[in-house]
Enzyme design. Sequence first.
Site, PDB file in Angstrom:
ATOM      1  N   GLU A 237     -41.112 -49.058  54.867  1.00 59.45           N
ATOM      2  CA  GLU A 237     -41.073 -47.642  54.514  1.00 59.45           C
ATOM      3  C   GLU A 237     -41.005 -46.769  55.768  1.00 59.45           C
ATOM      4  O   GLU A 237     -40.300 -45.782  55.811  1.00 59.45           O
ATOM      5  CB  GLU A 237     -42.308 -47.301  53.676  1.00 59.45           C
TER       6      GLU A 237
ATOM      7  N   ARG B 151     -50.346 -64.018  52.168  1.00 59.72           N
ATOM      8  CA  ARG B 151     -50.851 -64.458  50.861  1.00 59.72           C
ATOM      9  C   ARG B 151     -49.900 -65.432  50.176  1.00 59.72           C
ATOM     10  O   ARG B 151     -50.324 -66.255  49.373  1.00 59.72           O
ATOM     11  CB  ARG B 151     -51.183 -63.244  49.987  1.00 59.72           C
TER      12      ARG B 151
END
Length: 179
Positions: free
Chosen positions: A99, A62
């Site tokens: 993560e 993006r």
Amino acid sequence: MLDADYIKRNIRTVPDWPEKGVQFRDITPLLQNPKTLRVLIDLFVHRYMGQDIDLVAGIDARGFILGAIVAYELNLGFVPIRKKGKLPFTTVEEQYELEYGSATVELHADACKPGDRVLIIDDLIATGGTMMAGKKLVEKLGATVVEGAAIVDLPELGGSRRLREAGLALHTLVDFGGH
């Protein structure tokens, strides 16, 4: 700021995506509406107009959309920071932690040169890993990162704090508490 409130109201929240408990902040409504896209781009362009910047680097994927338009509007070049294995020429790479695991991004070895001043753009700052990797890539080539910019900051995930502590000037348009 009125424009930032307008941007925030037009970001869609998708609950439990990509996994249960995550509130995904979807910017696609900003892109598909000509008015919100114009306001969004203008917010970035007006911030960086007249500044000493040579290139805009957009982070996969993006950040490509935003970065390319902002670069065009500022009459600057654009370079993509891509996921590993997507660039066809000689690259430099930087691994960063997610993560759960790690990922790698790359930049063409000739994307910028020593002394260039680069603005890095992405859609969102979560843990800050991707933006930090982009900063390190640009610096490996001898250029300076002027600022990191994003539409959304998720401050509870600590990325913006970590980026600032690492010396990166950071500009985001809106914050979303929670994640």
